[in-house]
Scaffold this motif. Structure first.
Motif, PDB file in Angstrom:
ATOM      1  N   ARG A   1       0.845  -1.190   0.000  1.00 48.18           N
ATOM      2  CA  ARG A   1       0.000   0.000   0.000  1.00 48.18           C
ATOM      3  C   ARG A   1       0.884   1.245   0.000  1.00 48.18           C
ATOM      4  O   ARG A   1       1.841   1.326   0.768  1.00 48.18           O
ATOM      5  N   ARG A   2       0.535   2.178  -0.833  1.00 45.81           N
ATOM      6  CA  ARG A   2       1.318   3.410  -0.943  1.00 45.81           C
ATOM      7  C   ARG A   2       1.329   4.141   0.403  1.00 45.81           C
ATOM      8  O   ARG A   2       0.285   4.300   1.035  1.00 45.81           O
ATOM      9  N   HIS A   3       2.515   4.539   0.791  1.00 47.71           N
ATOM     10  CA  HIS A   3       2.762   5.264   2.042  1.00 47.71           C
ATOM     11  C   HIS A   3       2.561   4.403   3.294  1.00 47.71           C
ATOM     12  O   HIS A   3       2.750   4.890   4.406  1.00 47.71           O
TER      13      HIS A   3
END
Length: 227
Positions: free
Chosen positions: A73-75
């Motif tokens: 997942r991004r970030h």
């Protein structure tokens, strides 16, 4: 006591091709539950534990996402997948479709070499006692079904199997830990698959593989903690 990242470092520290061992090492720890569902896998901590740059770690996590073992997942980074009852049902119904095709294609392609490979696995299953290791049961189970896909001789079918194989391995390992009856049922059920291939009857072959996988699915559901 060493934590999961310390264990991972010990598994890979002596490899001549360190990066090549990262994927199987992390995969094994997820499949066996050493890295728990939902557990975060920080790139920085993994890189530090393995004394390597983040590049190979990132590539390993991308590969494990393809196998369905990791969510990126991004970030938020990487997490070990958490599989629901719905996920189990989807994967097993897909596996049933794949193995119906595999056994259908295997019927006219079976040769002495394939039979020998199946019989070697069957003999090891027959010799299992109640003290068997879950990893041994998992390896034998996947090895036997791997031979079936080899016999089928269908590259895209095999690729589809490889895409769900690691998730199936997660299920099977947890089932072998929770329900200790593999030594009682494995030989007879897998020998039935071998024998129906020799017999060459497509209707019987479809019935045998369906009975085997539906039974496997039911035993898995019964062994899951929520049950």
């Amino acid at each position: 006591m060493a934590g999961p990242l310390d264990q991972l470092a010990l598994q890979t520290e002596r490899s001549p091709a360190l990066w090549a061992t990262v994927v199987p090492a992390i995969r094994q720890m997820i499949v066996t539950g050493a890295l728990a569902p939902g557990e975060h896998l920080p790139e920085g901590e993994l890189a530090k534990a393995l004394q390597m740059s983040r590049g190979p770690i990132r590539e390993a996590l991308i590969e494990l996402e393809r196998e369905g073992l990791v969510v990126l997942r991004r970030h938020r980074g990487a997490q070990v997948i958490t599989l629901t009852a719905e996920d189990v049902e989807e994967i097993y119904t897909l596996r049933l479709s794949l193995e119906r095709l595999a056994i259908e294609r295997a019927l006219p392609r079976l040769d002495a070499g394939h039979l020998e490979a199946m019989d070697e696995v069957l003999e090891k299953m027959r010799e299992l006692g109640p003290d068997y290791a879950p990893q041994t049961a998992l390896d034998l189970d996947l090895h036997f079904h791997g031979v079936l896909y080899d016999v089928a001789g269908h590259a895209r079918l095999d690729k589809a199997w490889q895409q769900i194989r690691s998730q199936v391995a997660m299920f099977l390992h947890s089932r072998h830990v929770a329900r200790r009856d593999f030594h009682e049922i494995a030989y007879a059920e897998h020998k039935a698959i071998r024998d129906v291939l020799v017999g060459g009857d497509p209707v019987a072959a479809a019935t045998v593989i369906e009975d085997h996988l539906i039974g496997s699915y039911q035993r898995l559901i019964e062994s899951r903690p929520e049950n």
